[in-house]
Design a protein around this motif. Structure first.
Motif, PDB file in Angstrom:
ATOM      1  N   ILE A   1      42.556  32.109  32.226  1.00 39.41           N
ATOM      2  CA  ILE A   1      41.704  31.772  31.081  1.00 39.41           C
ATOM      3  C   ILE A   1      40.243  31.730  31.522  1.00 39.41           C
ATOM      4  O   ILE A   1      39.346  32.220  30.827  1.00 39.41           O
ATOM      5  CB  ILE A   1      42.139  30.434  30.462  1.00 39.41           C
ATOM      6  N   ARG A   2      39.975  31.156  32.684  1.00 35.96           N
ATOM      7  CA  ARG A   2      38.590  31.067  33.167  1.00 35.96           C
ATOM      8  C   ARG A   2      38.033  32.445  33.519  1.00 35.96           C
ATOM      9  O   ARG A   2      36.845  32.709  33.346  1.00 35.96           O
ATOM     10  CB  ARG A   2      38.516  30.128  34.377  1.00 35.96           C
ATOM     11  N   TRP A   3      38.882  33.340  34.036  1.00 35.68           N
ATOM     12  CA  TRP A   3      38.431  34.686  34.382  1.00 35.68           C
ATOM     13  C   TRP A   3      38.137  35.533  33.147  1.00 35.68           C
ATOM     14  O   TRP A   3      37.168  36.290  33.129  1.00 35.68           O
ATOM     15  CB  TRP A   3      39.500  35.379  35.220  1.00 35.68           C
ATOM     16  N   PHE A   4      38.990  35.405  32.136  1.00 36.56           N
ATOM     17  CA  PHE A   4      38.899  36.324  31.001  1.00 36.56           C
ATOM     18  C   PHE A   4      38.108  35.766  29.826  1.00 36.56           C
ATOM     19  O   PHE A   4      37.973  36.438  28.808  1.00 36.56           O
ATOM     20  CB  PHE A   4      40.309  36.731  30.540  1.00 36.56           C
ATOM     21  N   THR A   5      37.595  34.561  29.952  1.00 32.20           N
ATOM     22  CA  THR A   5      36.755  34.008  28.892  1.00 32.20           C
ATOM     23  C   THR A   5      35.518  33.378  29.515  1.00 32.20           C
ATOM     24  O   THR A   5      35.492  33.082  30.721  1.00 32.20           O
ATOM     25  CB  THR A   5      37.502  32.931  28.075  1.00 32.20           C
ATOM     26  N   ARG A   6      34.532  33.180  28.691  1.00 34.40           N
ATOM     27  CA  ARG A   6      33.326  32.476  29.144  1.00 34.40           C
ATOM     28  C   ARG A   6      33.319  31.038  28.642  1.00 34.40           C
ATOM     29  O   ARG A   6      32.276  30.384  28.621  1.00 34.40           O
ATOM     30  CB  ARG A   6      32.071  33.215  28.647  1.00 34.40           C
TER      31      ARG A   6
END
Length: 298
Positions: A68-73
């Motif tokens: 989630i942290r990688w694919f969203t800001r």
């Protein structure tokens, strides 16, 4: 591009689940086969299985959070006023607005406290893979009855209480964080208006579930973790999260002592105790309502 982001993120989360559920079920099977007898080697096997199950679950959740942290800001702002222990016994109380609350809670608390155990509707056992995973991790499955069913068959009311006691009995001797969404349902403007809730940002809290857990486990619980979740841009869906449309999530975690007067009471049959429990929860919810206003305005 948002649909591509959603598809790719969902694929990775599904792959992560497929990698973790089989070993989880294998360890759960070994634990189930080992007889529950007061023999040291058998107790050691069951303790080892519990540790393995918690480790697999924590890794599964940790990878989901990383994805989630990688694919969203999305910015996670977490304020913790508590001494959190991964070997503790907690009752976790939180407001509930969206399914996004669950990955948010896991991101904020994974490996800081024991695995969050939710009380689940019995129908969720049949969710592919996840239902078996929740069973393997000793998530309590509860059968909900309508008011009409309870009026016709009052004895059904005792079944949820008995199921709560059985679940809590399992948790007495292992580190645990029992999760309770006190409002009983997700917040919507329609539900808020229908209830005529006295709180600006919350539905009315329901004291029954909290009372039953305190009754069954009160002596084993260290404290209450009071969690407040705020989405400054409004309540998002899971698709909003995966599509990178959630700018920020604000989480406040406060540790509270368990009031001595709320232990050992009979919520079902003692009106005075029931009133005392509800009054305490209403006061807690009033503080949470004011905190939500502050976090939204920050």
């Amino acid at each position: 591009m948002s649909w591509l982001r959603i598809a790719f993120g969902t694929l990775l989360l599904t792959t992560n689940t497929l990698l973790h559920v089989p070993p989880l079920l294998l360890v759960a099977l070994v634990k189930a086969i080992a007889p529950l007898r007061p023999i040291a080697p058998l107790r050691a096997i069951r303790r080892g299985c519990d540790s393995l199950l918690m480790g697999i679950a924590a890794n599964w959740i940790g990878i989901n959070t990383t994805l989630i942290r990688w694919f969203t800001r999305t910015r996670f702002t977490v304020d913790i006023d508590a001494r959190l222990r991964p070997d503790g016994h907690y009752l976790v109380l939180a407001n509930h607005q969206t399914w996004v609350d669950i990955p948010v809670l896991q991101a904020a608390l994974n490996r800081r406290v024991p695995l969050l155990r939710f009380f689940l509707k019995s129908q969720l056992f049949w969710v592919p893979l996840l239902g078996l995973a929740w069973w393997a991790l000793d998530f309590p499955f509860m059968k909900r009855y309508s008011r009409q069913q309870l009026e016709q068959r009052p004895e059904l009311a005792g079944r949820d209480i008995a199921a709560t006691r059985r679940a809590c009995a399992k948790f007495m001797h292992i580190p645990v964080a029992v999760m309770n969404f006190v409002e009983g349902t997700r917040f919507t403007a329609a539900k808020h208006a229908h209830q005529a809730s006295p709180f600006a940002h919350l539905l009315k809290p329901k004291a029954g579930g909290v009372a039953f857990v305190l009754d069954a486990m009160g002596g084993a619980l260290h404290s209450i973790l009071d969690v407040t979740i705020v989405y400054p841009d409004g309540r998002p869906s899971m698709l909003d999260l995966f599509a990178n449309r959630v700018r920020e999530v604000r989480v406040n975690i406060r540790e509270r002592p368990i009031p001595a007067e709320l232990l050992g009471g009979n919520y079902q049959n003692d009106p005075a105790f029931r009133e005392r429990m509800q009054a305490w929860l209403n006061e807690l919810w009033g503080e949470k309502d004011r905190l939500i206003a502050e976090l939204r305005a920050a």
